[in-house]
Design a protein around this motif. Structure first.
Motif, mmCIF file in Angstrom:
data_model
loop_
_atom_site.group_PDB
_atom_site.id
_atom_site.type_symbol
_atom_site.label_atom_id
_atom_site.label_comp_id
_atom_site.label_asym_id
_atom_site.label_seq_id
_atom_site.Cartn_x
_atom_site.Cartn_y
_atom_site.Cartn_z
ATOM 1 N N ASP A 41 0.879 -1.239 -0.027
ATOM 2 C CA ASP A 41 0.346 -0.083 0.083
ATOM 3 C C ASP A 41 0.894 0.800 -0.394
ATOM 4 N N ASP A 42 2.135 1.245 -0.202
ATOM 5 C CA ASP A 42 2.895 2.787 -0.424
ATOM 6 C C ASP A 42 3.890 2.034 -1.415
ATOM 7 N N ASP A 43 5.872 3.015 -1.209
ATOM 8 C CA ASP A 43 6.648 2.341 -1.917
ATOM 9 C C ASP A 43 7.290 1.450 -2.010
ATOM 10 N N PHE A 44 7.431 0.663 -2.474
ATOM 11 C CA PHE A 44 8.405 -1.124 -1.522
ATOM 12 C C PHE A 44 9.301 -0.942 -3.263
ATOM 13 N N MET A 45 10.909 -1.629 -2.455
ATOM 14 C CA MET A 45 11.468 -1.784 -3.687
ATOM 15 C C MET A 45 11.356 -3.607 -4.093
ATOM 16 N N LEU A 46 11.532 -3.172 -4.779
ATOM 17 C CA LEU A 46 11.695 -5.386 -5.755
ATOM 18 C C LEU A 46 13.089 -5.524 -6.143
ATOM 19 N N MET A 47 13.283 -7.028 -5.787
ATOM 20 C CA MET A 47 14.574 -7.161 -6.260
ATOM 21 C C MET A 47 13.985 -8.858 -7.144
ATOM 22 N N LEU A 48 14.805 -9.072 -8.101
ATOM 23 C CA LEU A 48 14.558 -10.778 -9.070
ATOM 24 C C LEU A 48 15.617 -11.324 -7.543
ATOM 25 N N GLY A 49 15.021 -11.964 -7.308
ATOM 26 C CA GLY A 49 15.149 -13.586 -6.557
ATOM 27 C C GLY A 49 16.829 -13.998 -6.907
ATOM 28 N N ASP A 50 17.164 -13.789 -7.618
ATOM 29 C CA ASP A 50 17.701 -14.374 -8.407
ATOM 30 C C ASP A 50 19.546 -13.364 -9.160
ATOM 31 N N ASN A 51 19.494 -12.848 -8.160
ATOM 32 C CA ASN A 51 20.552 -11.517 -8.398
ATOM 33 C C ASN A 51 21.085 -11.412 -7.800
ATOM 34 N N VAL A 52 22.289 -11.566 -7.226
ATOM 35 C CA VAL A 52 23.789 -11.474 -6.015
ATOM 36 C C VAL A 52 24.149 -9.439 -6.331
ATOM 37 N N PHE A 53 24.561 -8.754 -5.295
ATOM 38 C CA PHE A 53 24.142 -7.318 -5.651
ATOM 39 C C PHE A 53 25.212 -7.205 -4.739
ATOM 40 N N ASP A 54 26.143 -6.221 -5.037
ATOM 41 C CA ASP A 54 27.592 -5.721 -3.868
ATOM 42 C C ASP A 54 27.613 -4.443 -4.715
ATOM 43 N N ALA A 55 26.329 -3.541 -4.767
ATOM 44 C CA ALA A 55 26.601 -1.826 -5.191
ATOM 45 C C ALA A 55 25.555 -0.861 -4.379
ATOM 46 N N ASN A 56 25.601 0.186 -5.214
ATOM 47 C CA ASN A 56 25.030 0.977 -4.503
ATOM 48 C C ASN A 56 23.330 1.057 -4.715
ATOM 49 N N LEU A 57 22.899 0.221 -3.484
ATOM 50 C CA LEU A 57 20.806 0.016 -3.830
ATOM 51 C C LEU A 57 20.485 1.342 -3.008
ATOM 52 N N GLY A 58 21.286 1.290 -2.353
ATOM 53 C CA GLY A 58 20.731 3.196 -1.357
ATOM 54 C C GLY A 58 20.395 4.297 -2.305
ATOM 55 N N ASP A 59 20.932 3.902 -3.456
ATOM 56 C CA ASP A 59 20.903 5.352 -3.906
ATOM 57 C C ASP A 59 19.355 5.497 -4.794
ATOM 58 N N VAL A 60 19.133 4.568 -4.875
ATOM 59 C CA VAL A 60 18.610 3.704 -6.060
ATOM 60 C C VAL A 60 17.199 4.145 -5.013
#
Length: 258
Positions: free
Chosen positions: A96-115
């Motif tokens: 019911d509000d803003d949300f994050m979406l991640m594809l469950g087959d991805n592994v990151f070491d990146a600037n996700l917080g900037d998004v």
């Protein structure tokens, strides 16, 4: 902010690793891919995980139960794998509000917080982590075109003639407006309800979508060699060496499948 994780796929390209488990339970450096997703999303402030499950869903549910490290988990069942827009609609009742979406087959070491920061600061309707790839590889992805302000003006799924080499990765933020767009999506030539089509409908309706260039790395774990590459990177081994080995292995795999 809630975090939606899409983990319903069969992972056929990952066989034999997925013969007896769903893709999200394939281990990387001793932990399932989903655990890596949960850890990163919790660090970003996720207060609930909404996980879309399908293939061998009980393996995921029994492993994590109803929480991970104190963050509650809600499960949503995608009975047929008909594309990412279709998967996203299965969680509509939980958001019911803003949300994050991640594809469950991805592994990151990146600037996700900037998004997340960009969407919250600019009040954009969506923000995506994007990555530049070689032009000859862009037709394998959802390709973005942007204006001078860094706003996405067009998204095309696996185009024959890519408008750019800027592609979507597996991390996004959305407002609930995305659900209305997903309801309007028609099946693609692949017979799937593509999230890129839903995004394009948002753009056409005048919504603002920001592109954040990736700083770091990510691995889309589609083949066994991708799992190995992600493992090396998580252990801090040379990314360029890992990329070189992965490219060689992927090329061999693709050649044999043709």
């Amino acid at each position: 902010m809630k975090a939606v994780i899409l983990a319903a796929g069969k992972g056929t390209r990952l066989r034999p690793l997925t013969d007896d488990k769903p893709k999200g339970m394939v281990e990387i450096d001793g932990e399932p891919i989903l655990t890596h997703c949960f850890e990163q999303l919790a660090e970003l402030g996720a207060d609930e995980f909404v996980v879309v499950v399908g293939y061998r869903k009980q393996d995921i549910i029994e492993h994590y139960d109803d929480e991970y490290e104190g963050v509650p988990i809600t499960y949503s069942h995608q009975r047929e794998q008909k594309g990412l827009a279709h998967a996203l609609l299965t969680v509509e009742e939980h958001i019911d509000d803003d949300f994050m979406l991640m594809l469950g087959d991805n592994v990151f070491d990146a600037n996700l917080g900037d998004v997340i920061n960009r969407q919250q600061e600019d009040r954009a309707d969506a923000a995506f982590l994007t990555e530049e790839v070689p032009y000859e590889e862009a037709d394998r992805y959802g390709v973005c075109d942007t204006n001078d302000y860094g706003e996405i003006t067009d998204v095309v799924e696996k185009p024959e003639d890519p408008p750019s080499n800027l592609v979507m990765t597996g991390f996004y933020t959305f407002t609930p407006a995305i659900f209305h767009a997903c309801h309007l999506v028609q099946p693609s030539n692949r017979g799937e309800y593509e999230i890129s089509e839903a995004i394009d409908l948002l753009i056409q309706s005048g919504r603002t979508i920001d592109a954040i260039r990736m700083d770091g790395w990510r691995v889309d774990v589609g083949y066994p060699e991708d799992r190995d590459r992600a493992e090396r990177l998580l252990r801090g081994e040379d990314p360029e060496a890992a990329d070189s080995e992965s490219d060689s292995a992927t090329g061999s795999a693709e050649a044999s499948s043709d």
